[in-house]
Design a protein around this motif. Structure first.
Motif, PDB file in Angstrom:
ATOM      1  N   HIS A  78       0.814  -1.212   0.000  1.00 39.76           N
ATOM      2  CA  HIS A  78       0.000   0.000   0.000  1.00 39.76           C
ATOM      3  C   HIS A  78       0.851   1.267   0.000  1.00 39.76           C
ATOM      4  O   HIS A  78       0.480   2.264  -0.610  1.00 39.76           O
ATOM      5  CB  HIS A  78      -1.000   0.000   1.162  1.00 39.76           C
ATOM      6  N   LEU A 146      -3.754  -6.360  -3.069  1.00 39.05           N
ATOM      7  CA  LEU A 146      -4.114  -5.085  -2.464  1.00 39.05           C
ATOM      8  C   LEU A 146      -5.413  -4.618  -3.109  1.00 39.05           C
ATOM      9  O   LEU A 146      -5.555  -4.660  -4.335  1.00 39.05           O
ATOM     10  CB  LEU A 146      -3.008  -4.052  -2.698  1.00 39.05           C
ATOM     11  N   PHE A 153      -6.991   1.664   1.279  1.00 40.82           N
ATOM     12  CA  PHE A 153      -6.419   0.387   0.869  1.00 40.82           C
ATOM     13  C   PHE A 153      -6.822  -0.689   1.869  1.00 40.82           C
ATOM     14  O   PHE A 153      -6.901  -0.433   3.071  1.00 40.82           O
ATOM     15  CB  PHE A 153      -4.897   0.478   0.793  1.00 40.82           C
TER      16      PHE A 153
END
Length: 160
Positions: A78, A146, A153
């Protein structure tokens, strides 16, 4: 405007995967951008696509040679996604990568890599659609993807 705000709010409820599209620019330097609007288009022939705003200063650098790599980000990447979403920064500072089959950067730790050559590029609304013909792909490690949902996220949580 109110319509624009409602549009953005409603579509923020749609979860998506997160990718970083990378390439080597006209100066031979790596270039890349975080993209949340990536999709599979066709199996025969294998095609993928993504959208980028007309105002993107990175997109011309990514498209310069006609080849790019889609780096499907793993759950723990992230911070990398945030870094590549910024404008003007040296996005590759401290980022480990190797050249893919077309020379575009394959980012270390990515969930998957998709090396592409541009098949189509055209404006649609306030964005450009870039369609890539898949030249090679790899899944270097079995990791979790992700995800992006409601401007945050997330990791993937299994549900039954």
């Amino acid at each position: 405007t109110a319509v624009r705000e409602k549009f953005r709010d409603a579509l923020a409820h749609f979860g998506s995967g997160v990718v970083i599209v990378t390439a080597i620019d006209g100066d031979g330097a790596p270039a890349g951008m975080t993209v949340g609007s990536f999709t599979s288009i066709s199996l025969e022939p294998p095609l993928v696509g993504f959208f980028a705003a007309h105002t993107s200063t990175t997109l011309p650098r990514v498209l310069h040679h006609g080849d790019f790599c889609v780096n499907v980000l793993a759950e723990e990447q992230h911070q990398l996604a945030r870094g590549f979403a910024r404008s003007g920064a040296d996005k590759f500072s401290g980022v480990e990568w190797t050249a893919g089959t077309n020379g575009a950067p394959r980012l270390a730790g990515a969930h998957a890599w998709i090396d592409c050559s541009i098949d189509e590029h055209r404006p649609i609304g306030d964005h450009d659609l870039i369609v890539g013909a898949v030249d090679a792909l790899a899944v270097p490690a079995e990791t979790e993807p992700l995800l992006f949902h409601r401007s945050l996220f997330h990791g993937l949580r299994e549900t039954r």
